[in-house]
Design an enzyme around this catalytic site. Structure first.
Site, mmCIF file in Angstrom:
data_model
loop_
_atom_site.group_PDB
_atom_site.id
_atom_site.type_symbol
_atom_site.label_atom_id
_atom_site.label_comp_id
_atom_site.label_asym_id
_atom_site.label_seq_id
_atom_site.Cartn_x
_atom_site.Cartn_y
_atom_site.Cartn_z
ATOM 1 N N GLU A 58 51.854 41.168 45.357
ATOM 2 C CA GLU A 58 51.639 41.949 44.129
ATOM 3 C C GLU A 58 50.683 41.245 43.174
ATOM 4 O O GLU A 58 49.861 41.890 42.521
ATOM 5 C CB GLU A 58 52.972 42.242 43.439
ATOM 6 C CG GLU A 58 53.881 43.213 44.201
ATOM 7 C CD GLU A 58 53.242 44.587 44.385
ATOM 8 O OE1 GLU A 58 52.293 44.915 43.659
ATOM 9 O OE2 GLU A 58 53.695 45.327 45.269
ATOM 10 N N LEU A 101 38.421 35.672 45.492
ATOM 11 C CA LEU A 101 39.299 36.817 45.258
ATOM 12 C C LEU A 101 39.151 37.369 43.842
ATOM 13 O O LEU A 101 39.494 38.528 43.583
ATOM 14 C CB LEU A 101 40.751 36.417 45.519
ATOM 15 C CG LEU A 101 41.782 37.533 45.682
ATOM 16 C CD1 LEU A 101 41.361 38.545 46.742
ATOM 17 C CD2 LEU A 101 43.155 36.964 46.028
ATOM 18 N N GLY A 102 38.644 36.554 42.925
ATOM 19 C CA GLY A 102 38.401 37.050 41.568
ATOM 20 C C GLY A 102 39.617 36.955 40.659
ATOM 21 O O GLY A 102 40.728 36.645 41.111
ATOM 22 N N TYR A 139 54.320 46.265 35.441
ATOM 23 C CA TYR A 139 54.115 46.827 36.786
ATOM 24 C C TYR A 139 54.667 45.896 37.862
ATOM 25 O O TYR A 139 55.445 46.297 38.729
ATOM 26 C CB TYR A 139 52.632 47.113 37.083
ATOM 27 C CG TYR A 139 52.445 47.243 38.570
ATOM 28 C CD1 TYR A 139 52.827 48.420 39.210
ATOM 29 C CD2 TYR A 139 52.043 46.167 39.354
ATOM 30 C CE1 TYR A 139 52.768 48.538 40.589
ATOM 31 C CE2 TYR A 139 51.984 46.261 40.729
ATOM 32 C CZ TYR A 139 52.342 47.450 41.336
ATOM 33 O OH TYR A 139 52.318 47.542 42.700
ATOM 34 N N ASP A 157 51.004 52.085 38.239
ATOM 35 C CA ASP A 157 49.707 51.446 38.449
ATOM 36 C C ASP A 157 48.639 52.549 38.414
ATOM 37 O O ASP A 157 48.925 53.688 38.072
ATOM 38 C CB ASP A 157 49.694 50.693 39.783
ATOM 39 C CG ASP A 157 49.736 51.645 40.953
ATOM 40 O OD1 ASP A 157 50.162 52.803 40.766
ATOM 41 O OD2 ASP A 157 49.338 51.258 42.067
#
Length: 377
Positions: A58, A101-102, A139, A157
DNA sequence: CAGGCGTGGCC
DNA sequence: TGGCCAAGCCT
């Protein structure tokens, strides 16, 4: 009459947004569940939904596509099979595996949360407890609670927001606080207490596979008969969003300094802010009024503490960040006065060709290294 | 609470 | 090609 018309529209909206409306539609949850059982993708974190694996997936999936996440998830799980092993690793190691991956703050949050969990001995098993972990918001807490612990917590989301916005033909912008509040309420009311894990994943999967932003596959949708947007033949008008900021164009310069052993000087960026904690070729802002060499001289004086002579132009890189389009020019340089000392940077390091890849590098820096012939990226 | 924060894919 | 989008969080 216009006033009355507006009031009627408002009342109508309120009706269609009433949390009891969707939940009371016969078999809606069951149809969704049946669709999910038939169409759910096989994903690495679904085969064994332990709290550790669900949590890690997640965090990685925040604003990031499934296809992008999968190899990173596999690599992290192989490297750190337990949360204790992740907690015991150095932050630089974690950042290095995360490179590419940022949203790098997530990597530090992942590491920090792992240490909290390792200290506590186990993952929190309530939404409130999960919210205490760094990097875990409403979330993510709902996702972990429902998927790993079977707690009937809602998730909202981008996928769920789109699905609900279309089902309700919601005129509220979904990216504004009012729209978010409304949708959280709808999602909470809709959660299937029989199987909150499957229900939440089904909503997201429907948004990812069928109720997609453009050219939605409505004929394949298990909820097509309940969809107000489709009834109005205006599915692609939803979800309504507020105006977006235009990307601004920015320019930067970087200087490649090599020593006698052909090692390269790299700098670690500050922890907070853009590309925080990652290593880069020292450089910085390139103001409009300056030439590239003049800007480079200034940046190196301020951030590395030396005077330089600008040499050959080695390459140019274009890169797009969120709301930012960057053009970066790289020059070779020589130090004419002083020894490099970290000023604007927390740390400098001489790195040889072989060990560059062991440092956490952004895609941008990987491009820079490729442009000057230092890597094969 | 609006804005900052990466990257890659799509048309 | 530039704009939009993707399983958000934090300040």
């Amino acid at each position: 009459m216009i006033v009355n018309e507006d009031l009627r529209v408002q009342a109508h909206e309120t009706m269609s947004s009433n949390p009891t409306t969707l939940a009371s539609i016969p078999d809606l949850r069951d149809r969704l569940g049946a669709w999910y059982r038939a169409h759910a993708r096989v994903l690495p974190w679904r085969s064994e939904p332990t709290p550790y694996r669900v949590w890690m997936s997640e965090i990685m999936l925040q604003q990031t596509r499934v296809d992008t996440v999968i190899p990173y998830f596999e690599r992290f799980q192989e490297t750190f099979p337990t949360v204790g092993e992740l907690a015991a690793a150095s932050e630089e190691r974690v950042l290095g595996l995360w490179a590419g991956l940022g949203y790098y703050r997530r990597a530090r949050a992942l590491h920090a949360a792992a240490r909290v969990v390792a200290d506590q001995g186990a993952f929190p098993d309530t939404v409130e407890g999960l919210l205490e972990l760094p990097g875990v918001g409403r979330y993510t807490a709902g996702a972990i609670a429902s998927i790993a612990f079977g707690i009937p917590a809602p998730v909202l989301d981008g996928n769920v927001a789109r699905v609900l916005s279309r089902l309700l033909a919601l005129e509220q912008p979904v990216d504004k606080p009012a729209g978010q509040r409304l949708l959280w309420g709808v999602a909470e009311d809709l959660v299937n207490p029989e199987d909150p894990s499957a229900h939440n994943q089904a909503m997201m999967e429907l948004g990812a596979l069928v109720c997609v932003p453009r050219s939605p596959r409505c004929p394949s949708c298990p909820l097509r008969e309940d969809c107000r947007a489709r009834a109005q033949d205006q599915v692609e008008r939803y979800p309504i969003k507020g105006p977006r900021r235009r990307p601004k164009k920015v320019r930067a310069v970087a200087g490649l300094l090599l020593d006698a052993q052909r090692r390269m000087l790299l700098a670690r960026r500050p922890e907070d802010g853009l590309l925080g904690g990652l290593w880069e070729v020292p450089g910085g802002d390139w103001p409009e009024r300056l030439s590239a060499p003049a800007a480079l001289e200034q940046v190196w004086r301020e951030r590395v503490g030396v005077s330089i002579e600008v040499g050959e132009r080695l390459g140019e890189v274009e890169h797009v960040f969120t709301h930012r389009k960057l053009r970066l020019v790289v020059h070779g340089i020589e130090v004419t006065e002083g020894e490099p000392v970290a000023r604007g940077y927390p740390e400098l390091r001489w790195v040889d060709h072989a060990s560059v890849s062991s440092l956490p590098l952004s895609r941008l820096t990987q491009k820079v290294l490729a442009a000057v012939g230092w890597s094969d990226v």
